[in-house]
Design a protein around this motif. Sequence first.
Motif, PDB file in Angstrom:
ATOM      1  N   ARG A   2       0.824  -1.202   0.000  1.00 26.84           N
ATOM      2  CA  ARG A   2       0.000   0.000   0.000  1.00 26.84           C
ATOM      3  C   ARG A   2       0.859   1.254   0.000  1.00 26.84           C
ATOM      4  NH1 ARG A   2      -4.695  -1.633   4.391  1.00 26.84           N
ATOM      5  NH2 ARG A   2      -5.730  -3.242   3.116  1.00 26.84           N
ATOM      6  N   ILE A   3       1.967   1.191   0.759  1.00 27.57           N
ATOM      7  CA  ILE A   3       2.858   2.351   0.806  1.00 27.57           C
ATOM      8  C   ILE A   3       3.462   2.603  -0.565  1.00 27.57           C
ATOM      9  CG2 ILE A   3       5.009   3.231   1.758  1.00 27.57           C
ATOM     10  CD1 ILE A   3       4.330   1.804   4.346  1.00 27.57           C
ATOM     11  N   ARG A   4       3.896   1.508  -1.239  1.00 32.09           N
ATOM     12  CA  ARG A   4       4.500   1.671  -2.545  1.00 32.09           C
ATOM     13  C   ARG A   4       3.502   2.243  -3.546  1.00 32.09           C
ATOM     14  NH1 ARG A   4       6.962  -3.445  -5.676  1.00 32.09           N
ATOM     15  NH2 ARG A   4       4.736  -3.795  -6.095  1.00 32.09           N
ATOM     16  N   LEU A   7       3.085   5.924  -2.972  1.00 37.26           N
ATOM     17  CA  LEU A   7       4.217   6.673  -3.523  1.00 37.26           C
ATOM     18  C   LEU A   7       4.110   6.790  -5.028  1.00 37.26           C
ATOM     19  CD1 LEU A   7       7.146   5.250  -1.370  1.00 37.26           C
ATOM     20  CD2 LEU A   7       6.089   7.495  -1.202  1.00 37.26           C
ATOM     21  N   ALA A   8       3.635   5.707  -5.673  1.00 35.97           N
ATOM     22  CA  ALA A   8       3.476   5.742  -7.124  1.00 35.97           C
ATOM     23  C   ALA A   8       2.451   6.778  -7.542  1.00 35.97           C
ATOM     24  CB  ALA A   8       3.085   4.354  -7.639  1.00 35.97           C
ATOM     25  N   LEU A   9       1.347   6.851  -6.814  1.00 36.30           N
ATOM     26  CA  LEU A   9       0.326   7.841  -7.118  1.00 36.30           C
ATOM     27  C   LEU A   9       0.853   9.251  -6.922  1.00 36.30           C
ATOM     28  CD1 LEU A   9      -2.822   6.211  -5.501  1.00 36.30           C
ATOM     29  CD2 LEU A   9      -2.238   6.319  -7.921  1.00 36.30           C
ATOM     30  N   SER A  10       1.617   9.442  -5.849  1.00 32.31           N
ATOM     31  CA  SER A  10       2.209  10.758  -5.599  1.00 32.31           C
ATOM     32  C   SER A  10       3.157  11.147  -6.718  1.00 32.31           C
ATOM     33  CB  SER A  10       2.954  10.740  -4.258  1.00 32.31           C
ATOM     34  OG  SER A  10       3.606  11.965  -4.049  1.00 32.31           O
ATOM     35  N   ILE A  61      -7.020  10.658 -14.407  1.00 40.06           N
ATOM     36  CA  ILE A  61      -5.599  10.722 -14.756  1.00 40.06           C
ATOM     37  C   ILE A  61      -4.783   9.857 -13.806  1.00 40.06           C
ATOM     38  CG2 ILE A  61      -3.609  12.275 -14.859  1.00 40.06           C
ATOM     39  CD1 ILE A  61      -5.548  14.498 -15.735  1.00 40.06           C
ATOM     40  N   VAL A  62      -5.107   9.943 -12.520  1.00 33.21           N
ATOM     41  CA  VAL A  62      -4.381   9.122 -11.543  1.00 33.21           C
ATOM     42  C   VAL A  62      -4.609   7.644 -11.823  1.00 33.21           C
ATOM     43  CG1 VAL A  62      -4.224   8.497  -9.116  1.00 33.21           C
ATOM     44  CG2 VAL A  62      -4.401  10.909  -9.774  1.00 33.21           C
ATOM     45  N   ARG A  63      -5.853   7.269 -12.128  1.00 33.47           N
ATOM     46  CA  ARG A  63      -6.146   5.867 -12.424  1.00 33.47           C
ATOM     47  C   ARG A  63      -5.394   5.380 -13.655  1.00 33.47           C
ATOM     48  NH1 ARG A  63     -12.703   6.260 -11.318  1.00 33.47           N
ATOM     49  NH2 ARG A  63     -12.611   5.756  -9.065  1.00 33.47           N
ATOM     50  N   PHE A  64      -5.226   6.268 -14.637  1.00 32.36           N
ATOM     51  CA  PHE A  64      -4.487   5.905 -15.846  1.00 32.36           C
ATOM     52  C   PHE A  64      -3.069   5.487 -15.508  1.00 32.36           C
ATOM     53  CE2 PHE A  64      -1.425   7.322 -19.061  1.00 32.36           C
ATOM     54  CZ  PHE A  64      -1.834   6.591 -20.172  1.00 32.36           C
ATOM     55  N   TRP A  65      -2.402   6.291 -14.653  1.00 38.38           N
ATOM     56  CA  TRP A  65      -1.020   5.989 -14.309  1.00 38.38           C
ATOM     57  C   TRP A  65      -0.910   4.838 -13.312  1.00 38.38           C
ATOM     58  CZ3 TRP A  65       2.979   7.663 -16.974  1.00 38.38           C
ATOM     59  CH2 TRP A  65       2.836   8.817 -17.747  1.00 38.38           C
ATOM     60  N   ALA A  66      -1.946   4.600 -12.520  1.00 39.98           N
ATOM     61  CA  ALA A  66      -1.881   3.547 -11.505  1.00 39.98           C
ATOM     62  C   ALA A  66      -2.343   2.185 -12.033  1.00 39.98           C
ATOM     63  CB  ALA A  66      -2.743   3.948 -10.309  1.00 39.98           C
ATOM     64  N   LYS A  67      -2.924   2.145 -13.226  1.00 40.99           N
ATOM     65  CA  LYS A  67      -3.471   0.897 -13.780  1.00 40.99           C
ATOM     66  C   LYS A  67      -2.391  -0.168 -13.899  1.00 40.99           C
ATOM     67  CE  LYS A  67      -6.198  -0.795 -17.697  1.00 40.99           C
ATOM     68  NZ  LYS A  67      -6.817  -0.432 -18.996  1.00 40.99           N
ATOM     69  N   ASP A  68      -2.775  -1.420 -13.648  1.00 42.69           N
ATOM     70  CA  ASP A  68      -1.861  -2.569 -13.740  1.00 42.69           C
ATOM     71  C   ASP A  68      -0.645  -2.370 -12.843  1.00 42.69           C
ATOM     72  OD1 ASP A  68      -3.555  -3.745 -15.617  1.00 42.69           O
ATOM     73  OD2 ASP A  68      -2.535  -2.752 -17.297  1.00 42.69           O
ATOM     74  N   ASP A  69      -0.922  -2.013 -11.600  1.00 42.07           N
ATOM     75  CA  ASP A  69       0.143  -1.816 -10.613  1.00 42.07           C
ATOM     76  C   ASP A  69       1.177  -0.784 -11.071  1.00 42.07           C
ATOM     77  OD1 ASP A  69       1.316  -2.244  -8.150  1.00 42.07           O
ATOM     78  OD2 ASP A  69       2.622  -3.838  -8.900  1.00 42.07           O
ATOM     79  N   GLY A  70       0.705   0.285 -11.729  1.00 43.51           N
ATOM     80  CA  GLY A  70       1.590   1.379 -12.136  1.00 43.51           C
ATOM     81  C   GLY A  70       2.493   1.035 -13.297  1.00 43.51           C
ATOM     82  N   LEU A  73       3.590   4.005 -15.352  1.00 42.05           N
ATOM     83  CA  LEU A  73       4.507   4.855 -14.600  1.00 42.05           C
ATOM     84  C   LEU A  73       5.898   4.225 -14.534  1.00 42.05           C
ATOM     85  CD1 LEU A  73       4.788   7.430 -12.914  1.00 42.05           C
ATOM     86  CD2 LEU A  73       4.120   6.117 -10.913  1.00 42.05           C
ATOM     87  N   LYS A  74       5.925   2.882 -14.341  1.00 37.65           N
ATOM     88  CA  LYS A  74       7.218   2.189 -14.279  1.00 37.65           C
ATOM     89  C   LYS A  74       7.944   2.256 -15.615  1.00 37.65           C
ATOM     90  CE  LYS A  74       5.621  -1.091 -10.749  1.00 37.65           C
ATOM     91  NZ  LYS A  74       5.294  -2.513 -10.480  1.00 37.65           N
ATOM     92  N   GLY A  75       7.162   2.254 -16.706  1.00 36.61           N
ATOM     93  CA  GLY A  75       7.790   2.277 -18.018  1.00 36.61           C
ATOM     94  C   GLY A  75       8.115   3.663 -18.521  1.00 36.61           C
ATOM     95  N   ALA A  76       7.740   4.675 -17.773  1.00 33.67           N
ATOM     96  CA  ALA A  76       8.015   6.051 -18.206  1.00 33.67           C
ATOM     97  C   ALA A  76       9.505   6.321 -18.207  1.00 33.67           C
ATOM     98  CB  ALA A  76       7.297   7.030 -17.286  1.00 33.67           C
ATOM     99  N   THR A  77       9.970   7.095 -19.181  1.00 33.76           N
ATOM    100  CA  THR A  77      11.392   7.425 -19.288  1.00 33.76           C
ATOM    101  C   THR A  77      11.627   8.859 -18.846  1.00 33.76           C
ATOM    102  OG1 THR A  77      11.112   8.109 -21.596  1.00 33.76           O
ATOM    103  CG2 THR A  77      11.726   5.793 -21.187  1.00 33.76           C
TER     104      THR A  77
END
Length: 426
Positions: A2-4, A7-10, A61-70, A73-77
């Motif tokens: 949950r903490i991770r 942080l991803a949403l932030s 917008i937040v849901r877009f970036w958080a989808k599939d466990d982020g 966001l993880k793939g963003a460069t």
Amino acid sequence: MRIRRALALSAALTVLAVGIPAATAFSEDGADECKNVTNGGSQSDPQCFWMAPTPQDALDIVRFWAKDDGAKLKGATEYPVGWIDCTVEACSADGEGDGQAHGEGDPAPEGYQDDNTPPACQTAGETCSVTPEEIAAAAQTAAGRAIAAAAASGMRVWVDTELLDDYKAGTAAFAAAVRKAGALAAQPGVVGIRFTSQLGYNGAVKTPEEMQSFVTAAAGALHQVAPGKKLGVHTVVPEFGCGNSDLCKAEMTKKYPLLAPKNIEPLLTSGSVDQLALDAGLLSTAYATWNITPQQAQRNQWSKVKTLAWDTLAQIAAEDAGLAGKNASPLTAEQAATAAQERITTPLKDGAATVNLWTRWQDGTGATYRVMGSGLASTPAWEQLGKLEPLQRRLTTMFNPASPEVGIAEDVKKLSEVFSQVYVTD
């Protein structure tokens, strides 16, 4: 987990705030979504906006970036920043430098020369930097010793000088006076330089343009020779004491055309002046014709300062010599308490950042005016100043080391019992 996710949403929100184009980042706020009491009621009021058109859009917008466990966001460069690391790829030889990476402390590139040329000054043919020798010599002068004594006593120090006469005397005189002030300003404990007094009042300048040119030139030269030091001027704005009296304003404008607010404000908006001291000399008698008492004139002055928001452009100080008297202050304890209320407490309450009190000076006839008595003797007026904690943090005074009452060290130590700041005359 949950903490991770939190942080991803932030982090997603941070990316949104920085990365999306300005045209889409801000939008009109909804009827009840952005609450601010004033919110644009006038041009000076703050306004607030959403980063997305509606709260629902922000959530999407937040849901877009958080989808599939982020996953997105993880793939963003990293956003491209447009610089080249010469340690991993070849650098063009067409730009500045030698095409090699250099770290701090590395030898200078081959062929590099440093001729130790000081920075160019506005005054052609002169250097605007002071040398260590000039600084050391300044420390041995009476002003330098007074600065050292004041700093040792915990007082903030300003160098008090007059550059207008030197400015009018020509290039060489002006450059020499600026370097002298700069050498004193380089002493430990100095926070600023007041470079002119009675500006526009004593007849030394004739037009608003001449006044502006002098202040601009002096500020520019002092910024070069004493970087980081605050700059101040002293004057008076007679119209400020008039309040709502149009007859008073018309007369003051006619009598003191250079000191109209429209001529003084550009000195503040130009960035040339960090502190403006307004003299209280006219407040005592100049407004009686219009049945304006000294107390009313003073309130009018500070009300006008706040109305024009001058206190947002510079530090506005009050300057007053009314506690002193010939040879010594004649005030009784009761009179001193009333005078302190009127001349110190009230201006500070009404908007003055500091109050600069003249505690000792000599007039043109050689007569000495003091708050204390001869030989630093105590008086009711001086004792009253000693009772003004914590207002003493806002009290300043003048000191001329060329004519001390007892001695430089003794005089400064006595002044430090009451004042937190001192202007040392060079």
